[in-house]
Design a protein around this motif. Structure first.
Motif, mmCIF file in Angstrom:
data_model
loop_
_atom_site.group_PDB
_atom_site.id
_atom_site.type_symbol
_atom_site.label_atom_id
_atom_site.label_comp_id
_atom_site.label_asym_id
_atom_site.label_seq_id
_atom_site.Cartn_x
_atom_site.Cartn_y
_atom_site.Cartn_z
ATOM 1 N N ASN A 156 0.827 -1.219 0.000
ATOM 2 C CA ASN A 156 0.000 0.000 0.000
ATOM 3 C C ASN A 156 0.858 1.265 0.000
ATOM 4 O OD1 ASN A 156 0.851 -0.460 2.646
ATOM 5 N ND2 ASN A 156 -1.000 0.422 3.540
ATOM 6 N N ALA A 157 1.826 1.294 -0.916
ATOM 7 C CA ALA A 157 2.691 2.466 -1.034
ATOM 8 C C ALA A 157 1.889 3.713 -1.388
ATOM 9 C CB ALA A 157 3.774 2.208 -2.079
ATOM 10 N N ASP A 158 0.779 3.557 -2.123
ATOM 11 C CA ASP A 158 -0.031 4.727 -2.499
ATOM 12 C C ASP A 158 -0.626 5.407 -1.263
ATOM 13 O OD1 ASP A 158 0.546 4.307 -5.137
ATOM 14 O OD2 ASP A 158 -1.384 3.398 -5.641
ATOM 15 N N ALA A 159 -1.074 4.614 -0.302
ATOM 16 C CA ALA A 159 -1.638 5.187 0.930
ATOM 17 C C ALA A 159 -0.563 5.917 1.722
ATOM 18 C CB ALA A 159 -2.277 4.092 1.773
ATOM 19 N N PHE A 160 0.627 5.375 1.732
ATOM 20 C CA PHE A 160 1.770 6.021 2.390
ATOM 21 C C PHE A 160 2.099 7.335 1.693
ATOM 22 C CE2 PHE A 160 6.604 6.019 2.583
ATOM 23 C CZ PHE A 160 6.670 6.607 3.837
ATOM 24 N N ALA A 161 2.131 7.305 0.360
ATOM 25 C CA ALA A 161 2.427 8.514 -0.406
ATOM 26 C C ALA A 161 1.385 9.597 -0.167
ATOM 27 C CB ALA A 161 2.517 8.173 -1.894
ATOM 28 N N ALA A 162 0.139 9.187 0.013
ATOM 29 C CA ALA A 162 -0.926 10.169 0.256
ATOM 30 C C ALA A 162 -0.722 10.905 1.569
ATOM 31 C CB ALA A 162 -2.284 9.472 0.239
ATOM 32 N N VAL A 163 -0.223 10.203 2.586
ATOM 33 C CA VAL A 163 0.080 10.858 3.860
ATOM 34 C C VAL A 163 1.231 11.852 3.676
ATOM 35 C CG1 VAL A 163 0.897 10.522 6.228
ATOM 36 C CG2 VAL A 163 -0.770 8.928 5.251
ATOM 37 N N LEU A 164 2.284 11.418 2.996
ATOM 38 C CA LEU A 164 3.447 12.296 2.812
ATOM 39 C C LEU A 164 3.080 13.552 2.028
ATOM 40 C CD1 LEU A 164 6.392 9.876 1.951
ATOM 41 C CD2 LEU A 164 5.708 10.775 4.171
ATOM 42 N N ALA A 165 2.160 13.412 1.096
ATOM 43 C CA ALA A 165 1.804 14.549 0.245
ATOM 44 C C ALA A 165 1.192 15.699 1.033
ATOM 45 C CB ALA A 165 0.840 14.090 -0.848
ATOM 46 N N ARG A 166 0.720 15.425 2.255
ATOM 47 C CA ARG A 166 0.112 16.471 3.085
ATOM 48 C C ARG A 166 1.149 17.224 3.915
ATOM 49 N NH1 ARG A 166 -3.858 12.251 3.707
ATOM 50 N NH2 ARG A 166 -3.097 11.640 5.772
ATOM 51 N N HIS A 167 2.413 16.831 3.822
ATOM 52 C CA HIS A 167 3.440 17.412 4.685
ATOM 53 C C HIS A 167 4.668 17.792 3.867
ATOM 54 C CE1 HIS A 167 1.031 16.012 8.086
ATOM 55 N NE2 HIS A 167 0.879 14.892 7.413
ATOM 56 N N PHE A 168 5.489 18.662 4.453
ATOM 57 C CA PHE A 168 6.643 19.174 3.721
ATOM 58 C C PHE A 168 7.925 19.116 4.548
ATOM 59 C CE2 PHE A 168 2.770 21.206 2.255
ATOM 60 C CZ PHE A 168 2.819 20.940 0.887
ATOM 61 N N ASN A 169 7.928 18.308 5.611
ATOM 62 C CA ASN A 169 9.093 18.271 6.496
ATOM 63 C C ASN A 169 9.867 16.961 6.436
ATOM 64 O OD1 ASN A 169 6.770 17.160 7.651
ATOM 65 N ND2 ASN A 169 7.451 17.505 9.758
ATOM 66 N N VAL A 170 9.535 16.071 5.486
ATOM 67 C CA VAL A 170 10.264 14.805 5.363
ATOM 68 C C VAL A 170 11.411 14.988 4.377
ATOM 69 C CG1 VAL A 170 10.138 12.359 4.745
ATOM 70 C CG2 VAL A 170 8.197 13.461 5.889
ATOM 71 N N ASP A 171 12.642 14.837 4.866
ATOM 72 C CA ASP A 171 13.810 15.048 4.021
ATOM 73 C C ASP A 171 14.089 13.854 3.132
ATOM 74 O OD1 ASP A 171 16.264 16.293 3.106
ATOM 75 O OD2 ASP A 171 17.284 14.785 4.311
ATOM 76 N N ARG A 172 13.963 12.639 3.687
ATOM 77 C CA ARG A 172 14.228 11.446 2.898
ATOM 78 C C ARG A 172 13.650 10.219 3.585
ATOM 79 N NH1 ARG A 172 19.757 12.053 1.348
ATOM 80 N NH2 ARG A 172 18.938 14.159 1.334
ATOM 81 N N ILE A 173 13.526 9.153 2.803
ATOM 82 C CA ILE A 173 13.053 7.858 3.285
ATOM 83 C C ILE A 173 14.199 6.875 3.110
ATOM 84 C CG2 ILE A 173 11.398 5.979 2.946
ATOM 85 C CD1 ILE A 173 9.559 8.188 1.628
#
Length: 266
Positions: free
Chosen positions: A173-190
């Motif tokens: 469910n990478a798409d669901a994970f990506a949807a969470v990240l898309a709401r934020h701007f403070n993640v530098d890397r995975i």
């Protein structure tokens, strides 16, 4: 400056037992620990991003503890598809950030960074998945730490590798994970593991890096009918350095071994 060293897929076995009946994974893990102990400046934290053991047994976790006693820097561990949550939790009772039950996701501060570790393992299976509770918790973490630079660590990488026999066991469910990240701007890397190779891509606007194994490296075979294969390539780890001049790190692939040099040129 904040420095995080990353190991992955160490596949510790009971004393005297080879990984896949072919490779001394314990010896290779020990060499990686020695390499980390020689890093200058020293890492603030060592992260081992899953597949700590090969079969998740109590004997393997006991051997893992014995080996990690030689690591001179603080470390955190998270599970992969070869791990057992209950045995992992029992093996590290002093790691208070590990939850008492359920998925072993956690978060802690490393210098000025916020490290968020996501448990992608699915007990008894090899593919990865992030349950609804974990995704909601991640969303809350990113809101509450909106003013901090966040690095996310997980075992299963959130993308298709193009290697057929790897993608069968990827993050479902990478798409669901990506949807969470898309709401934020403070993640530098995975940062991820699982694939026994170094890979780099993006999930939305967020860079994703995978760490090689300290044992065998999985073959780059992208044909539709490709059969699983691995090679005894040089083991490696990743070194992620935030220097303070930027909120973004520089990530380095570092091989484990003794090589000719240093030579007096660059």
């Amino acid at each position: 400056m904040t420095v995080i060293a990353q190991l992955s897929d160490v596949h510790v076995r009971p004393h005297g037992v080879l990984y896949q009946d072919a490779v001394d994974s314990n010896l290779m893990f020990s060499a990686a620990i020695d390499a980390l102990n020689r890093i200058r400046p020293e890492p603030d934290l060592v992260v081992i991003s899953g597949d700590l053991t090969d079969e998740g047994t109590e004997d393997e976790y006991q051997k893992l503890r014995e080996m990690l006693a030689g690591l001179k820097r603080p470390f955190v561990v998270l599970p992969g598809n070869h791990d057992d949550r209950a045995n992992l939790r029992a093996a590290f009772p002093e790691h208070a950030w590990l939850p008492d039950k359920g998925a072993l996701s956690f978060a802690l501060d490393v210098g000025e960074l916020r490290l968020v570790a996501l448990d992608t393992s699915v007990p008894g299976l090899h593919h990865g998945e992030l349950d609804a509770e974990t995704l909601a918790w991640l969303d809350t973490e990113l809101i509450e730490h909106r003013d901090q630079t966040v690095v996310i660590v997980m075992h299963h990488p959130p993308f298709l590798t193009g290697i057929p026999y790897l993608d069968l066991y990827g993050l479902r469910n990478a798409d669901a994970f990506a949807a969470v990240l898309a709401r934020h701007f403070n993640v530098d890397r995975i940062l991820a593991g699982h694939v026994h190779r170094s890979m780099q891509t993006r999930l939305g606007n967020v860079p994703v890096f995978t760490c090689p194994s300290t044992t065998t490296q999985i073959a780059l075979r992208v044909e539709a009918d490709a059969q699983p294969a691995s090679f005894l390539e040089p083991p490696a780890y990743m070194l992620h350095r935030w220097t303070g001049r930027s909120k973004s790190a520089v990530s380095h692939l570092c091989y484990v071994g003794h090589f000719a040099g240093p030579f007096p040129f660059a």
